[in-house]
Scaffold this motif. Sequence first.
Motif, PDB file in Angstrom:
ATOM      1  N   HIS A  75       7.146  20.597  29.458  1.00 23.27           N
ATOM      2  CA  HIS A  75       7.779  19.299  29.644  1.00 23.27           C
ATOM      3  C   HIS A  75       8.832  19.323  30.750  1.00 23.27           C
ATOM      4  CE1 HIS A  75       6.678  18.272  25.188  1.00 23.27           C
ATOM      5  NE2 HIS A  75       5.633  18.438  25.964  1.00 23.27           N
ATOM      6  N   GLN A  81      19.060  22.480  30.278  1.00 23.79           N
ATOM      7  CA  GLN A  81      18.286  21.805  29.244  1.00 23.79           C
ATOM      8  C   GLN A  81      17.322  22.787  28.578  1.00 23.79           C
ATOM      9  OE1 GLN A  81      16.421  18.612  31.462  1.00 23.79           O
ATOM     10  NE2 GLN A  81      18.054  17.170  30.966  1.00 23.79           N
ATOM     11  N   GLU A  82      17.161  22.644  27.278  1.00 27.28           N
ATOM     12  CA  GLU A  82      16.278  23.532  26.541  1.00 27.28           C
ATOM     13  C   GLU A  82      14.837  23.378  27.018  1.00 27.28           C
ATOM     14  OE1 GLU A  82      15.609  24.829  21.899  1.00 27.28           O
ATOM     15  OE2 GLU A  82      15.960  22.719  22.347  1.00 27.28           O
ATOM     16  N   GLN A  84      11.276  22.727  26.594  1.00 32.11           N
ATOM     17  CA  GLN A  84      10.454  22.026  25.603  1.00 32.11           C
ATOM     18  C   GLN A  84       9.006  22.045  26.061  1.00 32.11           C
ATOM     19  OE1 GLN A  84      11.585  20.423  22.800  1.00 32.11           O
ATOM     20  NE2 GLN A  84      13.795  20.201  23.101  1.00 32.11           N
ATOM     21  N   SER A  85       8.084  22.225  25.103  1.00 34.35           N
ATOM     22  CA  SER A  85       6.670  22.286  25.457  1.00 34.35           C
ATOM     23  C   SER A  85       5.804  21.971  24.250  1.00 34.35           C
ATOM     24  CB  SER A  85       6.314  23.684  25.991  1.00 34.35           C
ATOM     25  OG  SER A  85       6.498  24.651  24.967  1.00 34.35           O
ATOM     26  N   THR A  86       4.530  21.764  24.509  1.00 36.49           N
ATOM     27  CA  THR A  86       3.536  21.617  23.446  1.00 36.49           C
ATOM     28  C   THR A  86       2.300  22.418  23.843  1.00 36.49           C
ATOM     29  OG1 THR A  86       2.671  19.597  24.480  1.00 36.49           O
ATOM     30  CG2 THR A  86       4.303  19.303  22.749  1.00 36.49           C
ATOM     31  N   ILE A 114      12.187  29.170  23.098  1.00 35.96           N
ATOM     32  CA  ILE A 114      11.781  27.869  23.622  1.00 35.96           C
ATOM     33  C   ILE A 114      11.251  27.038  22.458  1.00 35.96           C
ATOM     34  CG2 ILE A 114      11.200  28.819  25.886  1.00 35.96           C
ATOM     35  CD1 ILE A 114       8.233  28.564  25.103  1.00 35.96           C
ATOM     36  N   LYS A 115      11.107  25.754  22.688  1.00 33.11           N
ATOM     37  CA  LYS A 115      10.510  24.868  21.693  1.00 33.11           C
ATOM     38  C   LYS A 115       9.035  24.661  22.049  1.00 33.11           C
ATOM     39  CE  LYS A 115      13.585  23.018  18.705  1.00 33.11           C
ATOM     40  NZ  LYS A 115      14.033  21.644  19.007  1.00 33.11           N
ATOM     41  N   ASN A 117       5.749  22.657  20.278  1.00 31.14           N
ATOM     42  CA  ASN A 117       5.314  21.770  19.194  1.00 31.14           C
ATOM     43  C   ASN A 117       6.417  21.562  18.153  1.00 31.14           C
ATOM     44  OD1 ASN A 117       2.914  21.795  20.529  1.00 31.14           O
ATOM     45  ND2 ASN A 117       1.712  22.750  18.928  1.00 31.14           N
ATOM     46  N   GLY A 118       7.654  21.518  18.617  1.00 29.35           N
ATOM     47  CA  GLY A 118       8.777  21.291  17.727  1.00 29.35           C
ATOM     48  C   GLY A 118       9.241  22.526  16.992  1.00 29.35           C
ATOM     49  N   ARG A 120      10.318  26.789  16.957  1.00 34.49           N
ATOM     50  CA  ARG A 120      11.000  27.766  17.794  1.00 34.49           C
ATOM     51  C   ARG A 120      10.102  28.972  18.022  1.00 34.49           C
ATOM     52  NH1 ARG A 120      15.325  26.273  20.314  1.00 34.49           N
ATOM     53  NH2 ARG A 120      16.335  25.586  18.392  1.00 34.49           N
ATOM     54  N   THR A 140       5.254  16.745  33.771  1.00 35.70           N
ATOM     55  CA  THR A 140       4.767  17.796  32.893  1.00 35.70           C
ATOM     56  C   THR A 140       3.815  18.707  33.660  1.00 35.70           C
ATOM     57  OG1 THR A 140       4.968  16.435  30.900  1.00 35.70           O
ATOM     58  CG2 THR A 140       3.443  18.299  30.802  1.00 35.70           C
TER      59      THR A 140
END
Length: 284
Positions: A75, A81-82, A84-86, A114-115, A117-118, A120, A140
């Motif tokens: 993302h 900033q942390e 974030q990914s899926t 890292i994150k 899919n929500g 850790r 993205t």
Amino acid sequence: MNNGREAGEALPLLPQAARPQRKINLKLWKLWAIVAIFATLLVSVVVLLTRRPIPPLFYPPLDYSRDSLRLLQLHPGSGRQEIQSTISDVKFISNPTYSALSYTWGSPDRTNSIKVNGSRLQIRENLWNALHDLRDPKMTRVLWVDAICIDQNNVDEKNHQVPLMSFVYSRAQEVLIWLGEHKAPYWIESSAPSEWRDDWAVRKAKASWWTGATHAFLYGLVHEEYWKRAWIVQEVGMAPKTIRVHFGRQSIPWEEFMKLIRLYRAAAVGNVVNLENILKLDSL
């Protein structure tokens, strides 16, 4: 002028009636301070008790009956900033578009989270640095990263996915080589993508060689542990036409990188660690 008071006369004492009032005020202030501290501690305890723990990443099983893989959607983000990914699974028959990351895992003792899919996920520091610098501030990016896209705790999945890795790299839109954080000379930092053609890079490198900055930069890239990996033969050898060499937030095309490597080789004295391995990759 004595203002109605003789010299040496003592100042009047605080009236007796005001002294108890002062003591009462001090007691009230102490009481309010205790209440404030207690309230702060109570709020902290409530937050800790009601905070939902972040669950570990769950990998849905892949369909082994058909060639499939997982892809990482990195993302947008920047700075602190942390990350974030899926991740999601796709089949090769759908002709997915993605970039494959080629890198060295690094020390298992140095990790960051890292994150995904929500959840850790702990990854090694070198990969964390790569994702941090590769992410786009606004868009993205879709990546294939072995340490994330393959469930490293699932032996059956690893046995199924590892033999497909050469296919994964050959089907990628581009291969991204991550060499870590390196300070590039100014002529690279200030360059535009359109300038990297013909002999532009070689001319700029030669013109600034006397400063030592270009030599030091190439020395750092050449001596990276990445070039000692056996896997790079298939990752680079099976790569499509587009390969980019990344160092920090900047990158250059593979062809231009090899021009600089040949220039570095011509100026080198004796055998240079990793240099011959790099030159062999260009003939694959």
